[in-house]
Design a protein around this motif. Structure first.
Motif, mmCIF file in Angstrom:
data_model
loop_
_atom_site.group_PDB
_atom_site.id
_atom_site.type_symbol
_atom_site.label_atom_id
_atom_site.label_comp_id
_atom_site.label_asym_id
_atom_site.label_seq_id
_atom_site.Cartn_x
_atom_site.Cartn_y
_atom_site.Cartn_z
ATOM 1 N N ALA A 278 13.136 26.624 -20.468
ATOM 2 C CA ALA A 278 12.112 26.026 -19.603
ATOM 3 C C ALA A 278 12.338 24.515 -19.480
ATOM 4 O O ALA A 278 12.225 23.938 -18.386
ATOM 5 C CB ALA A 278 10.723 26.315 -20.157
ATOM 6 N N HIS A 279 12.662 23.875 -20.594
ATOM 7 C CA HIS A 279 12.941 22.444 -20.555
ATOM 8 C C HIS A 279 14.212 22.159 -19.764
ATOM 9 O O HIS A 279 14.290 21.176 -19.018
ATOM 10 C CB HIS A 279 13.076 21.902 -21.975
ATOM 11 C CG HIS A 279 11.777 21.742 -22.684
ATOM 12 N ND1 HIS A 279 11.664 21.837 -24.053
ATOM 13 C CD2 HIS A 279 10.528 21.508 -22.217
ATOM 14 C CE1 HIS A 279 10.405 21.654 -24.402
ATOM 15 N NE2 HIS A 279 9.691 21.466 -23.303
ATOM 16 N N ALA A 280 15.211 23.019 -19.915
ATOM 17 C CA ALA A 280 16.447 22.836 -19.164
ATOM 18 C C ALA A 280 16.173 22.865 -17.664
ATOM 19 O O ALA A 280 16.710 22.043 -16.906
ATOM 20 C CB ALA A 280 17.457 23.909 -19.539
ATOM 21 N N ARG A 281 15.345 23.809 -17.210
ATOM 22 C CA ARG A 281 14.982 23.874 -15.792
ATOM 23 C C ARG A 281 14.292 22.582 -15.341
ATOM 24 O O ARG A 281 14.546 22.059 -14.253
ATOM 25 C CB ARG A 281 14.060 25.068 -15.537
ATOM 26 C CG ARG A 281 14.769 26.415 -15.518
ATOM 27 C CD ARG A 281 13.802 27.516 -15.089
ATOM 28 N NE ARG A 281 14.455 28.784 -15.014
ATOM 29 C CZ ARG A 281 15.185 29.214 -13.973
ATOM 30 N NH1 ARG A 281 15.346 28.409 -12.930
ATOM 31 N NH2 ARG A 281 15.746 30.403 -13.986
ATOM 32 N N GLU A 282 13.396 22.091 -16.178
ATOM 33 C CA GLU A 282 12.670 20.856 -15.856
ATOM 34 C C GLU A 282 13.626 19.676 -15.714
ATOM 35 O O GLU A 282 13.537 18.904 -14.750
ATOM 36 C CB GLU A 282 11.649 20.579 -16.964
ATOM 37 C CG GLU A 282 10.914 19.259 -16.823
ATOM 38 C CD GLU A 282 10.087 18.936 -18.052
ATOM 39 O OE1 GLU A 282 9.735 17.753 -18.220
ATOM 40 O OE2 GLU A 282 9.805 19.865 -18.844
ATOM 41 N N TYR A 283 14.563 19.556 -16.641
ATOM 42 C CA TYR A 283 15.498 18.425 -16.603
ATOM 43 C C TYR A 283 16.449 18.552 -15.421
ATOM 44 O O TYR A 283 16.795 17.547 -14.777
ATOM 45 C CB TYR A 283 16.279 18.347 -17.910
ATOM 46 C CG TYR A 283 15.414 18.203 -19.140
ATOM 47 C CD1 TYR A 283 14.174 17.557 -19.084
ATOM 48 C CD2 TYR A 283 15.829 18.730 -20.369
ATOM 49 C CE1 TYR A 283 13.375 17.437 -20.217
ATOM 50 C CE2 TYR A 283 15.036 18.601 -21.503
ATOM 51 C CZ TYR A 283 13.808 17.963 -21.420
ATOM 52 O OH TYR A 283 13.024 17.846 -22.542
#
Length: 310
Positions: A278-283
């Motif tokens: 989820a964080h990877a998608r955000e970044y």
């Protein structure tokens, strides 16, 4: 057309305009770091022969009508054991009326790694109201064409009151001088140079060659440099399974990135390595908003196969 080296060198020297209406600070700390922060209403002060520094030796600022030989000569004298006062006296004596000007048009600040300092303001430089220089333990401030003495006082006070890495302290002092009025004629370029005993990537050499707010530009660049160090630290801490510390370093990196796309790309890679999809998608979304081309290239990397399959 062939240009002989001597002619080319002369042409390049003509491009390095004298540093009129300039203020600077030179300093060394107990760790042996030595550096200069300088701002001027002229082009490319970082490459004009004004700032010079050598770790565990000292730092020099040569301004107003800059004599670019002062920096290397003074540093060599300091390295040989001469005091800043002795080094200053010798470079003035050997000035040679560089570029058709004399010592009357020089302004110089020197500090050594032992904390000693010396300053000089020639008669013609002094006439660039307001002009002056003074120093304290480990630093010297100097300027000409300034709003007033308060500019240098603010720089000295800010430097003495500050702590932390030398590059941060020097820039803090330069910002204080700007806030106190800076140069009467305006602003154009600024530079921050720090040489460390470790050298290489541990040194700081940042320059804003032409901008409406060059000191503010230096702050952005210094924070981006800090962001780069923080993202590397986050990767190392994560590899050592120190997740809490890694999270803190990652947050610092992103807060200081100022839109630097590579920081966001590395954050996305780190998130994938940690299984934080989820964080990877955000970044990645932030990376795409900053640099769509780079974002698309990053998205195609094999490491994101799991995201593309969702």
């Amino acid at each position: 057309m062939k240009i002989v080296p001597a002619v080319l060198a002369a042409a390049l020297m003509l491009l390095a305009a004298p540093a009129h209406a300039t203020f600077s600070i030179v300093a060394c700390n107990a760790q042996g770091d030595c550096g200069v922060a300088v701002a001027t209403h002229n082009l490319a002060v970082g490459g004009s022969g004004v700032p010079w520094a050598q770790a565990r030796v000292g730092a020099v600022a040569s301004q107003f009508e800059t004599n670019p030989s002062y920096g290397p000569k003074a540093l060599a004298l300091l390295a040989a054991g001469h005091s800043p006062t002795q080094a200053l006296q010798q470079v003035l004596a050997e000035d040679g009326d560089y570029d058709g000007t004399t010592v009357a048009e020089r302004q110089v600040g020197i500090v050594d790694a032992r904390g000693r300092q010396a300053q000089y303001t020639g008669a013609k430089a002094q006439a660039a109201d307001w002009a002056g220089a003074f120093g304290g333990e480990g630093y010297s401030v100097q300027g000409n064409g300034l709003a007033g003495e308060a500019v240098l006082r603010a720089m000295a006070d800010a430097f003495v009151a500050s702590s932390g890495p030398l590059d941060v302290r020097l820039l803090t002092a330069l910002e204080a001088g700007e806030a106190a009025g800076g140069q009467r004629t305006g602003r154009m370029s600024a530079a921050l140079l720090v040489r460390t005993p470790g050298g290489d990537w541990q040194d700081t050499d940042l320059r804003v060659d032409s901008a409406a707010q060059p000191i503010a530009g230096l702050r952005v660049m210094l924070e981006q440099r800090q962001a780069h160090a923080a993202i590397i630290r986050a990767e190392q801490l994560s590899a050592a399974h120190k997740d809490t510390e890694a999270d803190a370093s990652l947050a610092q990196a992103l807060a200081l990135a100022h839109g630097w796309d590579r920081i966001w790309a590395r954050a996305a890679r780190l998130a994938m390595a940690r299984g934080e999809e989820a964080h990877a998608r955000e970044y990645l979304a932030t990376l795409r908003s900053i640099n769509p081309g780079f974002g698309e290239m990053e998205w195609r990397a094999d490491r994101y196969d799991a995201l593309r399959g969702q």
